[in-house]
Design a protein around this motif. Structure first.
Motif, PDB file in Angstrom:
ATOM      1  N   SER A   1       0.841  -1.190   0.000  1.00 54.34           N
ATOM      2  CA  SER A   1       0.000   0.000   0.000  1.00 54.34           C
ATOM      3  C   SER A   1       0.871   1.233   0.000  1.00 54.34           C
TER       4      SER A   1
ATOM      5  N   ARG B   1       1.116   6.061   4.933  1.00 56.38           N
ATOM      6  CA  ARG B   1       0.304   7.160   5.459  1.00 56.38           C
ATOM      7  C   ARG B   1       0.715   7.473   6.898  1.00 56.38           C
TER       8      ARG B   1
ATOM      9  N   ARG C   1      -6.581   5.337   6.060  1.00 54.94           N
ATOM     10  CA  ARG C   1      -6.956   4.276   5.130  1.00 54.94           C
ATOM     11  C   ARG C   1      -5.779   4.009   4.193  1.00 54.94           C
TER      12      ARG C   1
ATOM     13  N   ALA D   1      -4.570   2.309   1.043  1.00 54.53           N
ATOM     14  CA  ALA D   1      -5.085   1.739  -0.204  1.00 54.53           C
ATOM     15  C   ALA D   1      -4.123   0.689  -0.735  1.00 54.53           C
TER      16      ALA D   1
ATOM     17  N   THR E   1      -2.245  -1.376  -3.310  1.00 55.92           N
ATOM     18  CA  THR E   1      -1.871  -1.018  -4.684  1.00 55.92           C
ATOM     19  C   THR E   1      -1.423  -2.210  -5.523  1.00 55.92           C
TER      20      THR E   1
ATOM     21  N   ASP F   1      -8.545  -3.021  -2.544  1.00 61.74           N
ATOM     22  CA  ASP F   1      -8.822  -3.304  -1.140  1.00 61.74           C
ATOM     23  C   ASP F   1      -8.280  -2.153  -0.286  1.00 61.74           C
ATOM     24  N   VAL F   2      -8.811  -2.011   0.920  1.00 61.42           N
ATOM     25  CA  VAL F   2      -8.415  -0.919   1.812  1.00 61.42           C
ATOM     26  C   VAL F   2      -8.197  -1.465   3.219  1.00 61.42           C
TER      27      VAL F   2
ATOM     28  N   GLU G   1      -8.100  -0.198   6.818  1.00 61.49           N
ATOM     29  CA  GLU G   1      -8.392   0.927   7.715  1.00 61.49           C
ATOM     30  C   GLU G   1      -7.649   0.704   9.024  1.00 61.49           C
TER      31      GLU G   1
ATOM     32  N   HIS H   1     -10.861  -4.145   4.343  1.00 61.06           N
ATOM     33  CA  HIS H   1     -12.061  -4.189   3.507  1.00 61.06           C
ATOM     34  C   HIS H   1     -11.651  -4.672   2.112  1.00 61.06           C
TER      35      HIS H   1
END
Length: 367
Positions: A231, A234, A254, A256, A258, A308-309, A311, A334
């Motif tokens: 991902s 963050r 979140r 993301a 990749t 997909d994410v 969290e 998710h």
């Protein structure tokens, strides 16, 4: 292949999986996190004093801020590094504080050899309990962890701003941020066993001895394979040392996904600014003594695909020593098919359970 070694922790035998592979430059390695604990030796100090990425940023900040000013160096270490560099940069004088007794006595020996020794005052103790006057204009503190706040920087520097700095005083570094990305632990150590480096075992022993018993120590990854990141990265912890500095915080972000792969946790790493407008030090992509910290979240790897994410919520709260934070991570993955996967981890500075998560049960087998 890995080997199993024995540690003795106050009469109890602890088994540890060890990677017997050779230590070579750039090879990924699994360690316990070390910066949060009073176990510094010559090797750990030398990795800091020879850290070019770190040093050039601190030196540039001191060259700009120290001339003509009174400087406080918290956690000065046996080399009195930033106190010494402050007076070299033109500081009126420097106050150097060290809490580790052995490092203090070595620092005293170092001070006796310096030409500028009359400009440096060395004190033994915690900056949060010491009292001195007059107040200082600049506070420099290299108490930043691989997790930005793990060494207690928020609490220590909040106290320094309140009690030791003049109202318009400034702190070096300026800002520290912890970032996180989704990963699978095994992918961070490609072609290697998921086991502690041989060189790390004495430090693991020292931490357990310091605490009095084993616990689920945070997992430090040196030279992680950056291709393992699934991902974007963050921010999950932000420390503004010259702004709104919070000793406890809660951040939800979140991540993301990749690319396709498997996720069982997150990798965190440090970005550090010594001056507001400088390029930050990036501990994941630059050669520095700061490493990355891996947190296991799911009991087993979960397949993921782009779209997909993950969290992720990260909470910090001061531990019972009032200085070092405990970390709590909660994750919900998710997936595009509507499935949710839940994971969490509580990572105290000290104490807490031992072998509570499958990742730790693998690293510390029972037989």
């Amino acid at each position: 292949m890995h080997e199993t070694r024995e540690l003795k922790a106050h009469g109890n035998t602890v088994l540890v999986d060890v990677d017997p592979g050779s230590k070579r430059a750039g090879r990924p390695a699994l360690w316990p996190t070390v910066g949060e604990y009073p176990i510094y030796d010559q090797f750990l100090y030398s990795t800091m004093t020879t850290d070019h990425e770190r040093n050039q940023r601190f030196l540039a900040a001191l060259a700009k801020l120290a001339p003509g000013r009174r400087v406080l160096d918290i956690g000065t270490g046996e080399d009195l590094l930033w106190a010494y560099e402050s007076v070299r940069a033109g500081a009126r004088n420097a106050l150097a504080v060290e809490v580790i007794d052995d490092a203090f006595h070595k620092a005293a020996d170092t001070l006796a050899t310096l030409d500028q020794r009359d400009l440096i005052t060395l004190l033994l103790g915690e900056s949060t309990t010491l009292r001195f006057a007059p107040k200082v204009d600049v506070c420099v503190a290299e108490i930043i962890g691989s997790l930005a706040g793990a060494e207690g920087a928020a609490a220590v520097l909040t106290d320094a701003r309140n009690r030791h700095l003049v109202p318009e005083g400034l702190v070096v570094p300026h800002r520290a941020v912890t970032l996180a990305a989704a990963v699978r632990l095994a992918d961070l150590l490609p072609g290697q066993p998921v086991a502690f480096s041989q060189a790390a075992i004495p430090y693991l022993q020292s931490i357990f001895d310091w605490h009095g018993r084993p616990f689920d120590i945070r997992l430090r990854i040196e030279n992680p394979h950056t291709g393992a990141l699934l991902s974007d990265g963050r921010p999950v912890e932000v420390l503004d040392f010259n702004g709104e500095l919070r000793t406890e915080q809660r951040t939800t972000t979140r991540l993301a996904i990749t690319r396709a792969g498997q996720v069982d946790g997150v990798l965190t790493w440090l970005n550090l600014w010594c001056l507001p407008d400088d390029e930050p030090l990036d501990a994941l992509r630059m050669r520095t003594n700061w490493a990355s910290i891996y947190f296991p979240l799911f009991d087993a790897p979960v397949p993921v695909a782009p779209g997909d994410v993950l969290e992720l919520t990260v909470e910090t709260a001061l531990s019972d020593d009032g200085i070092h934070p405990d970390y709590r991570l909660v994750a919900v993955l998710h997936t595009l098919d509507g499935t949710e996967h839940h994971g969490s981890l509580t990572s105290p500075h000290h104490g807490g359970p031992f072998r509570a998560h499958p990742a730790y049960r693998s690293l510390f087998p029972t037989a």
